[in-house]
Design an enzyme around this catalytic site. Structure first.
Site, PDB file in Angstrom:
ATOM      1  N   GLY A 145      -4.901  -1.774   5.073  1.00 28.67           N
ATOM      2  CA  GLY A 145      -4.102  -2.920   4.603  1.00 28.67           C
ATOM      3  C   GLY A 145      -4.786  -4.253   4.844  1.00 28.67           C
ATOM      4  O   GLY A 145      -4.885  -5.099   3.948  1.00 28.67           O
ATOM      5  N   ARG A 146      -5.277  -4.464   6.059  1.00 26.64           N
ATOM      6  CA  ARG A 146      -5.874  -5.768   6.384  1.00 26.64           C
ATOM      7  C   ARG A 146      -7.283  -5.913   5.830  1.00 26.64           C
ATOM      8  O   ARG A 146      -7.927  -6.942   6.017  1.00 26.64           O
ATOM      9  CB  ARG A 146      -5.835  -6.000   7.897  1.00 26.64           C
ATOM     10  N   GLU A 163      -4.768  -6.811  14.726  1.00 22.13           N
ATOM     11  CA  GLU A 163      -4.262  -5.483  14.363  1.00 22.13           C
ATOM     12  C   GLU A 163      -5.417  -4.473  14.427  1.00 22.13           C
ATOM     13  O   GLU A 163      -5.209  -3.290  14.687  1.00 22.13           O
ATOM     14  CB  GLU A 163      -3.627  -5.495  12.959  1.00 22.13           C
ATOM     15  N   LYS A 169       0.843  -1.203   0.000  1.00 19.33           N
ATOM     16  CA  LYS A 169       0.000   0.000   0.000  1.00 19.33           C
ATOM     17  C   LYS A 169       0.879   1.256   0.000  1.00 19.33           C
ATOM     18  O   LYS A 169       0.699   2.155  -0.799  1.00 19.33           O
ATOM     19  CB  LYS A 169      -0.914  -0.026   1.226  1.00 19.33           C
ATOM     20  N   LYS A 222       9.406  -0.714  14.365  1.00 25.21           N
ATOM     21  CA  LYS A 222      10.017  -0.354  13.068  1.00 25.21           C
ATOM     22  C   LYS A 222      11.096   0.710  13.281  1.00 25.21           C
ATOM     23  O   LYS A 222      12.186   0.626  12.719  1.00 25.21           O
ATOM     24  CB  LYS A 222       8.956   0.241  12.130  1.00 25.21           C
ATOM     25  N   HIS A 233      -5.538 -33.576  17.446  1.00 25.71           N
ATOM     26  CA  HIS A 233      -4.447 -34.417  17.945  1.00 25.71           C
ATOM     27  C   HIS A 233      -3.322 -33.568  18.510  1.00 25.71           C
ATOM     28  O   HIS A 233      -2.191 -34.037  18.634  1.00 25.71           O
ATOM     29  CB  HIS A 233      -3.956 -35.324  16.819  1.00 25.71           C
ATOM     30  N   GLU A 275      10.481  -4.583   4.692  1.00 32.69           N
ATOM     31  CA  GLU A 275      10.587  -5.985   4.275  1.00 32.69           C
ATOM     32  C   GLU A 275      10.284  -6.140   2.782  1.00 32.69           C
ATOM     33  O   GLU A 275      11.006  -6.798   2.030  1.00 32.69           O
ATOM     34  CB  GLU A 275       9.591  -6.866   5.059  1.00 32.69           C
TER      35      GLU A 275
HETATM   36  O1  F6P Z   1       2.526  -3.981   9.912  1.00 31.31           O
HETATM   37  C1  F6P Z   1       1.840  -2.827   9.655  1.00 31.31           C
HETATM   38  C2  F6P Z   1       1.317  -2.712   8.268  1.00 31.31           C
HETATM   39  O2  F6P Z   1       1.155  -1.356   8.015  1.00 31.31           O
HETATM   40  C3  F6P Z   1       0.012  -3.449   8.043  1.00 31.31           C
HETATM   41  O3  F6P Z   1      -1.087  -2.779   8.529  1.00 31.31           O
HETATM   42  C4  F6P Z   1       0.019  -3.590   6.564  1.00 31.31           C
HETATM   43  O4  F6P Z   1      -0.913  -4.518   6.118  1.00 31.31           O
HETATM   44  C5  F6P Z   1       1.463  -4.022   6.354  1.00 31.31           C
HETATM   45  O5  F6P Z   1       2.197  -3.255   7.296  1.00 31.31           O
HETATM   46  C6  F6P Z   1       2.000  -3.833   4.979  1.00 31.31           C
HETATM   47  O6  F6P Z   1       1.954  -2.508   4.565  1.00 31.31           O
HETATM   48  P1  F6P Z   1       2.153  -2.106   3.043  1.00 31.31           P
HETATM   49  O7  F6P Z   1       1.061  -2.719   2.258  1.00 31.31           O
HETATM   50  O8  F6P Z   1       2.105  -0.607   3.027  1.00 31.31           O
HETATM   51  O9  F6P Z   1       3.504  -2.625   2.615  1.00 31.31           O
END
Ligand code: F6P
Length: 544
Positions: free
Chosen positions: A269-270, A355, A208, A506, A386, A214
């Protein structure tokens, strides 16, 4: 703005009294007193049948829960969300994931703009692109069609698409291989691409913000991997597409905005798996099945917006969770899908629920003095039986369970499916009714063993049953949980749509990273534990 502390509401106090009044009542008593309970406490919408009779509730409890929902302003808040009010106040944003699956031609306006028209413009571009890739007419740099799709994203840009791909794999084009890379641990990327031919591999960089550490690190490694193998930087244009709200950063990364699929800041995002973040899902399923998934979401959205609370599935599920969290002291919810295709569903729900509702302050900034978001966890049945079900049956904790199953298997094979579903129904029955010491003793169990073999029962569960796992059913199921999460947040007076709690880690990682990489011993000013961990790591890395 001040938000009323829900514990000061008369409905809250009435529920506290109800919890005390019910404390000696067993589910066995509730069922014995009402032979129609199994039928009465059930509701149905968007192809999902919800049996909530095995909960520690009476008609009074239910009425009080619905009163609490009403008193909390749920009706008004649902309308506010659907009509684009900026209910994500801490980020100053509207919350309009429902616009992503509204039928074509619907009018949902925000700041004078028709969002649904924008949504379909992107959906149509996604469709055209998916068709090209699936038909083999999108050629890579060396002229070969794409056979591997690697989605690079994390959190909402990974969990939804990864879950949907697994859940709907039955409907996917098996000629295309999909992989998902999320972790900054290079193992994730290395294992995902180790057997792939770069000439046939398409990367979707899904983010987003397009700034997530990452994802950008993995995306850069992917670009390098591709260029090393195809020997030409120009290859990036045919092997990388982006899904983002941030065109500037996408262009800065080197992906042409013609190959970018956009979405908007009013999609959290979620809550984004039906935005362009669903591109990998559309590539796997095809356009028609993808739209069928959207129709399932939309059916549950419409139900949530219009059904009376007493028969409203997300409201019922949300309020039951409020009941267990705030009045019966439960801390977790186990999500137990009896369908192997849904094995990633609990992981997906963890972000959606935790979240969203893992908040300790109300919208007005006041610290809460009551519990909020429950811990969600789970594994598919029958595997979990199990492993951890022992604790749910005989442990000391109260763990409401969500069982999810289907009447038809997508892979019918002998009696497998009947066995699977017999187990699901049996587990819910065993949890609710247990097995008394008298029953155990009557079976000839030695006296010293009776207590060990007794099942106390009175352990609550919902059962969600649908005809079969289809794209539409999955859509309805996800929307059910989305709206249940929102319902709970409204009662608690918290913002389900921000996530400030992910920021501090972060920032600190950004500070520690150069300390790990420094060529000379850095001056460390953390606490003694963190300093020592960093030094030990550096020493081991330097081989000293
Ligand atoms: O971990 C926080 C967060 O902002 C989530 O809410 C989001 O889904 C994820 O990181 C990834 O964010 P982006 O889509 O901006 O890379």
């Amino acid at each position: 703005m001040s938000i009323l502390n829900p514990t000061t509401r008369s409905e809250w106090r009435a529920l506290q009294e109800d919890a005390v009044a019910m404390s000696g009542t067993h589910l066995r008593d509730l069922f014995a007193a009402d032979p129609e309970r199994g039928q009465r406490l059930s509701a149905e919408a968007a192809g999902l049948y919800l049996d909530y009779s095995k909960h520690r509730i009476t008609a009074t409890t239910l009425a009080l829960l619905m009163d609490l929902a009403r008193a909390s302003g749920l009706t008004e808040q649902i309308e506010a969300m659907f009509s684009g009010a900026k209910i994500n106040q801490t980020e100053g944003r509207a919350v309009l994931h429902v616009a992503l699956r509204a039928p074509r031609g619907t009018l949902i306006e925000l700041d004078g703009r028709n969002l649904v028209a924008d949504v379909y413009a992107v959906l149509d571009r996604m469709a055209a692109f998916s068709e090209r890739v699936r038909s083999g007419s999108w050629h890579g740099h060396t002229g070969r069609p794409m056979r591997n799709i690697v989605n690079i994203g994390i959190g909402g840009s990974d969990l939804g698409p990864a879950m949907a791909y697994e859940a709907l794999r039955h409907y996917s084009d098996r000629a295309l291989q999909l992989r998902f890379v999320s972790n900054v641990d290079a193992t994730d990327f290395a294992e995902a691409v180790r057997d792939l031919d770069a000439a046939e591999t398409l990367f979707i960089v899904a983010s987003k913000t397009f700034t997530t550490q990452e994802t950008m690190t993995n995306a850069r490694s992917a670009r390098q991997w591709l260029i090393e193998r195809l020997g030409d930087e120009a290859a990036v244009a045919r092997h990388f597409v982006a899904v983002s709200t941030n065109a500037t950063e996408v262009a800065a990364f080197g992906i042409h905005t013609d190959n970018m699929f956009g979405f908007w800041d009013w999609v959290g995002g979620r809550y984004s798996m039906t935005s362009a973040i669903g591109l990998s899902t559309m590539l796997a399923l095809g356009v028609e099945a993808y739209h069928s998934m959207l129709s399932g979401f939309q059916a549950m959205d419409a139900h949530f917006r219009s059904a009376p609370f007493a028969v409203n599935l997300p409201v019922i599920m949300g309020m039951l969770n409020v009941w267990y969290t705030n009045f019966l002291g439960a801390e977790t919810v186990a999500v137990l899908p009896y369908d192997h295709y849904l094995r990633r569903f609990p992981a997906y729900l963890q972000q959606l629920t935790m979240e969203s509702n893992g908040k300790g302050v109300r919208l007005d900034g006041a610290t809460v003095d009551y519990q909020t978001g429950a811990i969600y966890w789970g594994e598919p049945g029958t595997n979990g039986q199990h492993s951890f079900y022992q604790l749910i049956h005989q442990g000391t904790r109260l763990i409401p369970c969500d069982f999810i199953g289907f009447c038809h298997s997508l892979n019918p094979l002998g009696s497998h499916h009947d066995m699977l579903m017999a187990n699901m129904f049996a587990q819910a029955e065993a949890l609710a009714f247990g097995k008394s010491a008298t029953q155990v003793a009557a079976e000839g169990t030695p006296e010293w063993l009776v207590s060990h073999r007794t099942f106390p029962g009175n352990r609550p569960s919902s059962s969600i049953l649908a005809d079969r796992l289809t794209p539409a059913t999955l859509g309805a199921l996800v929307a059910l949980y989305e709206h249940s999460v929102f319902t709970q947040s409204v009662v608690w007076g918290i913002n389900a749509f921000d996530q400030w709690g992910v920021e501090l880690g972060k920032v600190l990682a950004g500070r520690i990273l150069p300390e790990l990489a420094a060529s000379t011993e850095p001056e460390l000013s953390h606490d003694s534990s963190t300093n020592r961990l960093i030094r030990r790591y550096r020493t081991a890395r330097s081989g000293a």
